[in-house]
Design an enzyme around this catalytic site. Structure first.
Site, PDB file in Angstrom:
ATOM      1  CD1 TRP A 101      -6.512  -1.545  -5.049  1.00  0.00           C
ATOM      2  CD2 TRP A 101      -5.013   0.040  -5.484  1.00  0.00           C
ATOM      3  NE1 TRP A 101      -5.589  -2.075  -5.906  1.00  0.00           N
ATOM      4  CE2 TRP A 101      -4.645  -1.121  -6.192  1.00  0.00           C
ATOM      5  CE3 TRP A 101      -4.206   1.174  -5.606  1.00  0.00           C
ATOM      6  CZ2 TRP A 101      -3.528  -1.182  -7.004  1.00  0.00           C
ATOM      7  CZ3 TRP A 101      -3.085   1.114  -6.402  1.00  0.00           C
ATOM      8  CH2 TRP A 101      -2.754  -0.059  -7.094  1.00  0.00           C
ATOM      9  CG  HIS A 102      -3.172   4.348  -3.808  1.00  0.00           C
ATOM     10  ND1 HIS A 102      -4.384   4.658  -4.348  1.00  0.00           N
ATOM     11  CD2 HIS A 102      -2.277   4.439  -4.816  1.00  0.00           C
ATOM     12  CE1 HIS A 102      -4.235   4.940  -5.632  1.00  0.00           C
ATOM     13  NE2 HIS A 102      -2.966   4.805  -5.953  1.00  0.00           N
ATOM     14  N   GLY A 103      -3.320   2.019   0.229  1.00  0.00           N
ATOM     15  CA  GLY A 103      -2.683   1.608   1.471  1.00  0.00           C
ATOM     16  C   GLY A 103      -3.609   1.729   2.655  1.00  0.00           C
TER      17      GLY A 103
END
Lengths: 317, 478
Positions: free
Chosen positions: B325-327
């Site tokens: 989700w962060h990247g």
């Protein structure tokens, strides 16, 4: 809600008072503790931006101190000059770099754009006249306010250290590499495009007004001055406004002594890029200027504007 | 618009004044103002992406009402999937398209195939991971019948775009935030003052702690091969505080600003670096995301039912998805997986819920055992953050390799005393205030106003004096 607004109001007033008092005390401390002293043996100085910063090696020119610094507009040169002159009574000759990009309107950014405010303004702010500050506030109020913390920190640092500004900021910079190396570089890499002034045909009245102020100040103090254009390579894009430059020179500064070293005979091995000399080029030019400084009759001559060729013919440097 | 910018300092008082001037009218007017202000706030960065928010809002509003109007399971599932496909479709395209394409090409060529395709130059819309998750929570809750769908489009738009938390959270649940738009907000003095305190502390965390640490973390991470082991440790520690100051600072400002407008957002951070084990750390770090994954992924996958193996599988699933989700980078996936590995022993030994209270509760000092546990947990998170910060997996591994050399025992070559002193001050305040909602929440409240205000003025002075070079909030890129 009223109580909230009242409390916020009191807090903000207290905060403003605190900041005002802190700024005021810091400013006074800076004015007392920070100095603009130069070498006592120096009787002449050079002021300007990166062109003169890289062109005049003051170690090779007896009695001269190079106080130029990259990205300096005449707005800041004016304040610096006033302080240097008042702190160093033996200064009797001042060279001011006067070159193509310094008359272009785009250079106004050097006065009030954030990047310059956080550096040049921050260094000299305690000494800048409030009327001059209004010019920045008028043209970039957002940048001015946003930079206040940076300015405050810079003042505090100078005050605590008791800095002598000319020895901390500016002075001759020896560049390495030559134009051959420069031309091999990918134009997208390395150089920060923002550092180069994009020349436009419009004239910067602000720059010229501050140059006028510099000239008036030196006349008032009875100090000799000389505008100087450092050598530029023929490929320098700033030469695009040469006609405008010559117009300004002849119409506005006809009575001011001017030395034009644009055509100083140097090759690609003497330039780091089209507008800056490398250390080899700077040493040649510095030795030549050192010789010129010995020619007293030059500074007494009636003729004001001199090209390199004319100087060679007349003073046989 | 950045919270720590002059633009926001002008924007906020104007919106605040207009908002409370509308207090005498119907609540709808205040909600319209919130939507307008939120779109302006977002459009200040890039107005083109406002269409994404609007589209997402219309889709989820329509899906929510569609779900109310039918009891047919198939239709309900189709409506739910419409919302999931639209929201995750946007997210997938803007955030993960190039990642999947590059990895697909790499895998294809590994097996001898040839595939040529060009990556697209995609600009990631700020905050897309936050608001898509927020709107998804609405649809899922309506689908599960945990929430009545709203008929009020303006309130729903305000819920999706609420400017304080639009671009970097907390990721609010519709069940908490949406009903707050239905009722008239009353100005509450103590809530507003508390909001200001939280904004002040959030600014301190961001401007003084995160931005100063960022300068040194960047310096060390960007040239990690040239630094000694001890300097690399310091670089990782600086990043550990940078990301905390940056992200929790943003959350504090968001929550504080919301309180000025009469809203209560969920807590997003609860002093995570005082955790005594990784399970506690994850109960205290980015709470709105962790609980989102718990409720909408971990539990639907079976949660802790179905034996240890299922629990382990589900735990790894949420940590890896959380990393992703962060990247779109393998570094984030490994960061997630590493945290799952840290979590595993606690899960297997049934010790993942042993530290539910804050360390040293009720006292000034922690017990010696707690100190060791906190230091151990902190050390583990520092190592994990190296993966989070590194440019690539290779960079992360060489960074860690660089730490474990004989130079680990030499003095660090970069030792900014001022930043270390600021960190010490910060940790003391956080420790003393750790039993409140945020560090300044209860601190000095029993003291008289003059002392309290002097302390706040000192914090403001520190923000002015010790602000680091302005950096964008890290979580904007997620």
């Amino acid at each position: 809600m009223n109580k909230f607004l009242k409390d916020i109001g009191i807090f903000l007033v207290l905060l403003a008072l605190l900041l005002f008092v802190a700024m005021f005390i810091t400013k006074l401390t800076v004015q007392n503790r920070v100095s603009y002293n130069i070498d006592q043996s120096a009787s002449s100085i050079v002021l300007g931006h990166s062109h003169s910063e890289c062109a005049f090696n003051d170690e090779r020119i007896p009695g001269l101190e190079n106080l130029s610094i990259s990205g300096e507009a005449y707005f800041y040169t004016y304040t610096k000059l006033k302080e240097v002159v008042s702190s160093n009574e033996n200064v009797d000759l001042v060279f001011i770099e006067f070159t193509n990009n310094q008359i272009s309107e785009s250079i106004n950014d050097w006065v009030w754009k954030e990047k310059y405010l956080s550096y040049h303004y921050a260094i000299h702010s305690a000494f800048i006249d409030w009327r001059d500050k209004l010019l920045i506030l008028k043209n970039n109020p957002r940048g001015y306010i946003a930079n206040l913390p940076v300015v405050f920190k810079s003042m505090l640092k100078s005050a605590l250290k008791g800095e002598n500004l000319p020895s901390v900021y500016g002075g001759y910079t020896a560049l390495e590499g030559d134009l051959f190396d420069y031309e091999k570089k990918d134009p997208k890499e390395g150089e920060n495009k923002e550092d180069f002034v994009i020349i436009n045909e419009k004239i910067s009245e602000i720059q010229l007004n501050y140059l006028d102020k510099i000239i008036s100040f030196l006349e008032e103090k009875n100090i000799q001055m000389c505008l100087i254009r450092s050598p530029e390579h023929e490929s320098y894009s700033g030469l695009a406004n040469e006609d405008t430059y010559q117009d300004v020179l002849t119409n506005r500064f006809v009575d001011v002594r001017f030395v034009d070293l644009k055509d100083f005979p140097l090759g690609k091995t003497h330039f780091r890029d089209p507008e800056h000399l490398n250390s080899t080029g700077a040493n040649i030019v510095s030795d030549w200027l050192g010789n010129l400084l010995d020619q007293d009759q030059f500074f007494n001559s009636e003729k004001k504007h001199w090209t390199f060729k004319e100087l060679e013919e007349n003073y046989n440097n | 618009m950045l919270f720590n910018s002059l633009d926001f300092a002008i924007f906020l008082p104007i919106v605040f004044a207009l908002y409370w001037l509308l207090d005498r009218f119907n609540v709808r007017y205040q909600n319209v103002l919130i939507v307008a202000a939120s779109y302006f706030f977002y459009g200040w960065w890039d107005w083109r992406f406002l269409s994404l928010i609007l589209f997402s809002t219309i889709v989820d509003y329509t899906v929510g009402n569609g779900l109310k109007n039918t009891e047919d399971n198939l239709k309900r599932k189709m409506l739910l999937w419409t919302s999931i496909v639209v929201n995750l479709g946007f997210l997938g395209f803007f955030k993960y398209y190039n990642f999947f394409l590059d990895n697909f090409i790499e895998a294809f060529s590994f097996f001898g195939g040839e595939f040529s395709s060009q990556s697209l130059k995609i600009i990631l819309p700020v905050g897309i991971s936050f608001y898509t998750f927020q709107t998804l929570s609405y649809t899922i809750d309506v689908y599960k019948k945990n929430l009545e769908p709203t008929k009020d489009f303006i309130s729903f738009s305000a819920f999706v775009s609420f400017f304080p938390q639009l671009v970097a959270g907390p990721i609010e649940r519709a069940t908490n935030l949406l009903p707050q738009f239905y009722d008239k907000r009353k100005f509450d003095y103590s809530k507003a003052v508390d909001g200001l305190r939280q904004i002040l502390w959030g600014l301190f965390k961001k401007v003084v702690i995160a931005d100063n640490c960022a300068e040194y973390a960047n310096m060390i991470f960007n040239n990690s091969a040239e630094h000694s082991g001890s300097t690399l440790v310091l670089g990782a520690v600086f990043f550990t505080f940078q990301i905390y100051g940056d992200f929790s600072g943003y959350s504090d400002i968001a929550i504080g600003v919301s309180r000025l407008f009469g809203f209560d957002l969920m807590k997003n951070f609860a002093f995570p670096y005082f955790s005594r084990d990784i399970a506690e750390f994850w109960r205290r770090w980015h709470i709105s995301l962790s609980t989102w994954f718990r409720d909408y992924l971990y539990i639907p996958l079976g949660g802790s039912r179905g034996g240890k193996w299922m629990q382990v599988r589900n735990t790894f699933a949420i940590f890896i998805v959380s990393g992703f989700w962060h990247g779109a980078n393998w570094t984030f996936i490994v960061w997630g997986a590493l945290n799952a590995i840290y979590f595993l022993p606690l899960l297997l030994l049934n010790k993942n819920r042993s530290n539910l209270d804050i360390a040293g509760k009720g006292g000034l000092f922690p017990k010696a055992r707690e100190v060791f546990e906190m230091m151990g947990t902190f050390g583990l998170t520092v190592i994990a953050w190296i993966f989070f910060r590194a440019d690539s997996l290779g960079h992360a591994f060489s960074y860690i390799q660089g730490i474990f050399t004989e130079s680990l025992f030499r003095m660090p070559t970069i030792l900014p005393k001022l930043v270390l002193a600021l960190l010490a001050f910060f940790l003391v305040i956080e420790w003393v205030g750790r039993e409140g909602e945020f560090a300044l929440n209860q601190l000095l409240l029993k003291w008289n106003r003059m002392i309290r205000w002097s302390f706040y003025l000192i914090i403001v002075a520190m923000i002015v004096l010790f602000s680091g070079k302005q950096q964008e909030f890290i979580y904007f890129q997620f």
